[in-house]
Write a protein that holds these residues in place. Structure first.
Motif, short mmCIF file in Angstrom:
data_model
loop_
_atom_site.label_atom_id
_atom_site.label_comp_id
_atom_site.label_asym_id
_atom_site.label_seq_id
_atom_site.Cartn_x
_atom_site.Cartn_y
_atom_site.Cartn_z
N GLY A 57 0.80 -1.22 0.00
CA GLY A 57 0.00 0.00 0.00
C GLY A 57 0.83 1.27 0.00
O GLY A 57 0.29 2.37 -0.01
N GLY A 58 2.16 1.12 0.05
CA GLY A 58 3.04 2.28 -0.02
C GLY A 58 3.51 2.84 1.31
O GLY A 58 4.30 3.77 1.34
N ARG A 59 3.04 2.27 2.40
CA ARG A 59 3.48 2.75 3.72
C ARG A 59 4.92 2.30 3.97
O ARG A 59 5.26 1.16 3.74
CB ARG A 59 2.56 2.21 4.80
CG ARG A 59 2.94 2.71 6.20
CD ARG A 59 1.88 2.41 7.18
NE ARG A 59 0.84 3.43 7.02
CZ ARG A 59 -0.31 3.41 7.65
NH1 ARG A 59 -0.60 2.44 8.48
NH2 ARG A 59 -1.19 4.35 7.47
N GLN A 60 5.76 3.22 4.45
CA GLN A 60 7.15 2.90 4.72
C GLN A 60 7.43 2.91 6.21
O GLN A 60 6.92 3.76 6.93
CB GLN A 60 8.07 3.89 4.01
CG GLN A 60 7.96 3.78 2.51
CD GLN A 60 9.06 4.52 1.78
OE1 GLN A 60 10.08 4.86 2.35
NE2 GLN A 60 8.83 4.75 0.51
N GLY A 61 8.21 1.93 6.65
CA GLY A 61 8.56 1.82 8.04
C GLY A 61 9.71 0.84 8.19
O GLY A 61 10.44 0.57 7.23
N TRP A 62 9.85 0.30 9.37
CA TRP A 62 10.97 -0.59 9.70
C TRP A 62 10.46 -1.87 10.35
O TRP A 62 9.48 -1.83 11.09
CB TRP A 62 11.92 0.11 10.65
CG TRP A 62 12.54 1.35 10.07
CD1 TRP A 62 11.96 2.58 9.96
CD2 TRP A 62 13.84 1.47 9.50
NE1 TRP A 62 12.82 3.46 9.37
CE2 TRP A 62 13.99 2.80 9.08
CE3 TRP A 62 14.88 0.58 9.31
CZ2 TRP A 62 15.15 3.27 8.48
CZ3 TRP A 62 16.05 1.05 8.71
CH2 TRP A 62 16.17 2.37 8.30
N VAL A 63 11.12 -2.99 10.08
CA VAL A 63 10.78 -4.27 10.70
C VAL A 63 12.07 -4.86 11.25
O VAL A 63 13.12 -4.79 10.61
CB VAL A 63 10.15 -5.24 9.68
CG1 VAL A 63 9.95 -6.61 10.28
CG2 VAL A 63 8.83 -4.70 9.16
N SER A 64 11.97 -5.44 12.44
CA SER A 64 13.12 -6.11 13.03
C SER A 64 13.62 -7.18 12.06
O SER A 64 12.86 -8.07 11.66
CB SER A 64 12.75 -6.73 14.37
OG SER A 64 13.85 -7.42 14.92
N SER A 65 14.88 -7.09 11.67
CA SER A 65 15.44 -7.99 10.65
C SER A 65 15.35 -9.46 11.04
O SER A 65 15.23 -10.33 10.16
CB SER A 65 16.90 -7.63 10.40
OG SER A 65 17.00 -6.30 9.94
N GLN A 66 15.35 -9.76 12.32
CA GLN A 66 15.29 -11.16 12.75
C GLN A 66 13.96 -11.83 12.42
O GLN A 66 13.87 -13.05 12.41
CB GLN A 66 15.58 -11.28 14.25
CG GLN A 66 14.52 -10.69 15.14
CD GLN A 66 14.86 -10.82 16.62
OE1 GLN A 66 15.80 -11.51 16.98
NE2 GLN A 66 14.11 -10.14 17.45
N PHE A 67 12.94 -11.04 12.11
CA PHE A 67 11.62 -11.59 11.78
C PHE A 67 11.31 -11.56 10.29
O PHE A 67 10.16 -11.74 9.90
CB PHE A 67 10.53 -10.84 12.55
CG PHE A 67 10.63 -11.00 14.03
CD1 PHE A 67 10.41 -12.22 14.64
CD2 PHE A 67 11.00 -9.93 14.84
CE1 PHE A 67 10.52 -12.37 16.01
CE2 PHE A 67 11.10 -10.07 16.21
CZ PHE A 67 10.87 -11.30 16.79
N LEU A 68 12.32 -11.38 9.46
CA LEU A 68 12.11 -11.34 8.01
C LEU A 68 12.76 -12.53 7.33
O LEU A 68 13.83 -12.97 7.73
CB LEU A 68 12.70 -10.06 7.41
CG LEU A 68 12.03 -8.76 7.79
CD1 LEU A 68 12.80 -7.58 7.21
CD2 LEU A 68 10.59 -8.73 7.33
#
Length: 70
Positions: A57-68
């Motif tokens: 949807g175009g929203r930008q943010g951050w995700v903890s790399s360990q959960f990707l």
């Protein structure tokens, strides 16, 4: 960029339900909660153990790399 397989280029998926904070921190404002398996595009930024991503949807943010996962 769509790869033709229904996936985005640089697509990664959360391995569990995760917060999408606006900053690379666990104390930042949470923009939304991403369900496990929802594809997001890694946009290249990495900081403090977080990967910068954009939702479909175009929203930008951050995700903890360990959960990707790829």
């Amino acid at each position: 960029t769509n790869t033709g397989r229904g996936l985005l280029a640089n697509e990664v998926c959360p391995t569990s339900r995760v917060n999408l904070p606006e900053a690379p921190s666990t104390s930042g404002r949470v923009l939304e909660v991403l369900p496990a398996g929802q594809g997001v595009q890694a946009t290249g930024g990495r900081q403090n153990g977080f990967t910068q991503v954009a939702t479909r949807g175009g929203r930008q943010g951050w995700v903890s790399s360990q959960f990707l996962s790829v």
